[in-house]
Design a protein around this motif. Structure first.
Motif, mmCIF file in Angstrom:
data_model
loop_
_atom_site.group_PDB
_atom_site.id
_atom_site.type_symbol
_atom_site.label_atom_id
_atom_site.label_comp_id
_atom_site.label_asym_id
_atom_site.label_seq_id
_atom_site.Cartn_x
_atom_site.Cartn_y
_atom_site.Cartn_z
ATOM 1 N N ASN A 54 0.847 -1.184 0.000
ATOM 2 C CA ASN A 54 0.000 0.000 0.000
ATOM 3 C C ASN A 54 0.889 1.243 0.000
ATOM 4 O O ASN A 54 1.916 1.281 0.682
ATOM 5 C CB ASN A 54 -0.912 -0.023 1.227
ATOM 6 N N SER A 55 0.476 2.240 -0.757
ATOM 7 C CA SER A 55 1.338 3.413 -0.940
ATOM 8 C C SER A 55 1.500 4.222 0.337
ATOM 9 O O SER A 55 2.461 4.961 0.484
ATOM 10 C CB SER A 55 0.779 4.306 -2.042
ATOM 11 N N VAL A 56 0.579 4.095 1.281
ATOM 12 C CA VAL A 56 0.682 4.868 2.517
ATOM 13 C C VAL A 56 1.272 4.027 3.651
ATOM 14 O O VAL A 56 2.156 4.473 4.381
ATOM 15 C CB VAL A 56 -0.708 5.417 2.945
ATOM 16 N N GLU A 57 0.812 2.803 3.779
ATOM 17 C CA GLU A 57 1.207 1.985 4.931
ATOM 18 C C GLU A 57 2.356 1.027 4.644
ATOM 19 O O GLU A 57 2.867 0.371 5.534
ATOM 20 C CB GLU A 57 0.011 1.203 5.450
ATOM 21 N N GLY A 58 2.752 0.929 3.365
ATOM 22 C CA GLY A 58 3.857 0.032 3.043
ATOM 23 C C GLY A 58 3.386 -1.374 2.739
ATOM 24 O O GLY A 58 2.199 -1.598 2.463
ATOM 25 N N SER A 59 4.294 -2.303 2.821
ATOM 26 C CA SER A 59 3.980 -3.676 2.445
ATOM 27 C C SER A 59 2.909 -4.263 3.346
ATOM 28 O O SER A 59 2.803 -3.912 4.524
ATOM 29 C CB SER A 59 5.234 -4.536 2.530
ATOM 30 N N LEU B 244 15.370 -0.505 8.026
ATOM 31 C CA LEU B 244 13.911 -0.567 7.929
ATOM 32 C C LEU B 244 13.439 0.372 6.835
ATOM 33 O O LEU B 244 13.764 1.565 6.843
ATOM 34 C CB LEU B 244 13.262 -0.160 9.263
ATOM 35 N N SER B 245 12.674 -0.159 5.898
ATOM 36 C CA SER B 245 12.091 0.693 4.865
ATOM 37 C C SER B 245 10.704 1.133 5.310
ATOM 38 O O SER B 245 9.922 0.338 5.818
ATOM 39 C CB SER B 245 12.002 -0.072 3.541
ATOM 40 N N ARG B 246 10.416 2.408 5.170
ATOM 41 C CA ARG B 246 9.068 2.907 5.450
ATOM 42 C C ARG B 246 8.586 3.648 4.217
ATOM 43 O O ARG B 246 9.381 4.313 3.547
ATOM 44 C CB ARG B 246 9.071 3.883 6.656
ATOM 45 N N PRO B 247 7.287 3.546 3.898
ATOM 46 C CA PRO B 247 6.818 4.256 2.710
ATOM 47 C C PRO B 247 7.053 5.754 2.853
ATOM 48 O O PRO B 247 6.861 6.325 3.928
ATOM 49 C CB PRO B 247 5.330 3.907 2.645
ATOM 50 N N GLY B 248 7.471 6.379 1.760
ATOM 51 C CA GLY B 248 7.764 7.810 1.778
ATOM 52 C C GLY B 248 6.512 8.669 1.771
ATOM 53 O O GLY B 248 6.588 9.878 1.945
#
Lengths: 301, 301
Positions: A54-59, B244-248
């Motif tokens: 998801n583009s906001v919450e990530g994987s 840790l990757s977080r959505p931008g």
């Protein structure tokens, strides 16, 4: 054979099926991502469609963990869906005539006071945190396996004080009254869904020119190798599109990495990278498949 | 001044306070991580203690996002706590004499049938998924801001059919009866907690020889730069401990990275890496602080 998807009917995943060419009459809903994937593993379904990122919450870590806990499934396709959230309550909830459910806490409509429990999926919850904090700060949030499951439960039980967050279409499908629309923190939220099969059924699709390759690199505590791993992509000029760290399960500081890149494993660059990572870092391929186009987004309402 | 922590009293975070040298009489509970951090930002508290990373479920993304959404806070310390989960129900729930709440679904005790709703924190929920799936597959899971909050709600409201997952100590504190102990998927689960202050209050502690440095690198859609970033650590022989990757927040494929490494910013190697990443990739420091020792783990019961 049937195609498993994260149900129940009306779920975002069901709305994503057409983008993956799944005929509606073959689609069978499953209550959780894990059960949908296990149906493919057991041979009860020929493929499964599950949310991936998801583009906001990530994987969607539940999907990533369920898919990568075995090496026995392959991603064969993806699609994108714009996701929008609304709040629905059982019809028959008392309302004040003329009240406008515009989400404003001042002069809040009567139904707001009646909501004590909000059912939804954790990722939808995270995306509606601002609206919930401003409008329903004291409501309990009940986690469901999908937003459609939340709508179904609230619509079926019609528990007084319960509400569901889901897409407007889904809320209507389960007979709920939409009292607040577009309550997500961001209006451009997009979810990516993937289609998964057993490797034998994955007729290795040839490169289309616009593809994506997904793989897992189980680094465990050898975090310093991540640099070497990424160097392979840089050296072959293969653009990465996603890097996700997941705990390796053996204590703090141990990780597995999900890596996604542009290109197909039959492209020379990607092929070299995957071969090298497989040999040196026990990487394994999740799939090479046509990349979905952001320009042709479906909107789920 | 007071020190904010993720409450209510009895929370895992409260159990972690002593490991960070916080006197009990200065500690003030806050209902959410964000509110605890905002209290420090607003000057209502001199510091905050929040959960940061779990060995099974990974980073506490709520904390990472709340801390990194501003550049105005600094990590000054960390501690480790072994976490253990039990299920508690209100006293007075009917039981069958002699029934053993051993978690076995065959010959399950009477209280199992009475549980329709389980309150807990999402990370505790994820860690008890196997037990819940086997023993309470049909119970709704209600998300609370902490496991102690779940225990408090179930203990206070004493709603028939409600149960809480928290540490045994916490369940007892709120008057609940423990009916199943040690229900986590892994028995060696560890959570890392961090202490956070405003930068002005962060009296840059000198290197102890066993330190950790945390920083954020906002790569946005320039994923190919991650390789260059990690190269800096490799070149200076600074061992990474977390990635840790977080959505931008700006659509799929845009990321911010939380990086943690061994060493102190006053150590030559780490100093060079942080300076270079700040200059070339807009990285910003979250803090350099003494590293907690896995050998001196506190057990929360």
């Amino acid at each position: 054979m049937s195609i498993a998807y994260l149900g129940p009917p009306g779920s975002f995943t069901q709305a994503a099926l057409s983008g993956l060419g799944v005929p509606p009459d073959q689609a069978v809903p499953y209550p959780t991502v894990r059960q949908a994937l296990d149906a493919v593993r057991a041979g009860d379904a020929s493929a499964a469609v599950v949310p991936w990122e998801n583009s906001v919450e990530g994987s969607v870590t539940e999907s990533v963990d369920a898919l990568t806990s075995g090496r026995d499934l392959r991603i064969v396709g993806e699609t994108l869906l714009r996701v929008q959230f609304a709040l629905g309550i059982p019809t028959g909830t008392p309302d004040t005539p003329g009240s406008t459910p515009d989400g404003a806490p001042d002069g809040a409509p009567a139904w707001l006071g009646s909501v004590r429990q909000v059912l939804t999926h954790p990722i939808a919850h995270a995306q509606c945190r601002t609206w919930l904090g401003a409008n329903l700060p004291r409501a309990d949030v009940v986690t469901t396996a999908s937003t459609a499951q939340a709508a179904k439960e609230v619509g079926t039980a019609a528990t007084p004080g319960a509400a569901a967050i889901a897409s407007p279409n889904t809320l209507r499908r389960y007979g709920l009254r939409i009292v607040a629309d577009d309550i997500g923190d961001r209006h451009d939220a997009v979810t990516r869904f993937v289609k998964v099969t057993r490797p034998a059924a994955a007729t290795d699709a040839p490169p289309t020119g616009v593809d994506r390759t997904s793989l897992v690199v189980p680094l465990a505590d050898k975090m310093q190798h991540l640099h070497t791993v990424l160097q392979e992509f840089a050296r072959s000029q293969v653009p990465l599109t996603a890097v996700l760290s997941r705990p390796g399960g053996c204590g703090l500081g141990t990780y597995s990495f999900l890596l996604e890149c542009e290109g197909h494993i039959d492209d020379p660059g990607v092929g070299v990278v995957v071969a090298s990572l497989t040999r040196h870092h026990s990487a394994y391929l999740l799939g090479s498949y046509p990349r979905a186009d952001l320009g042709r987004l479906a909107l789920s309402r």
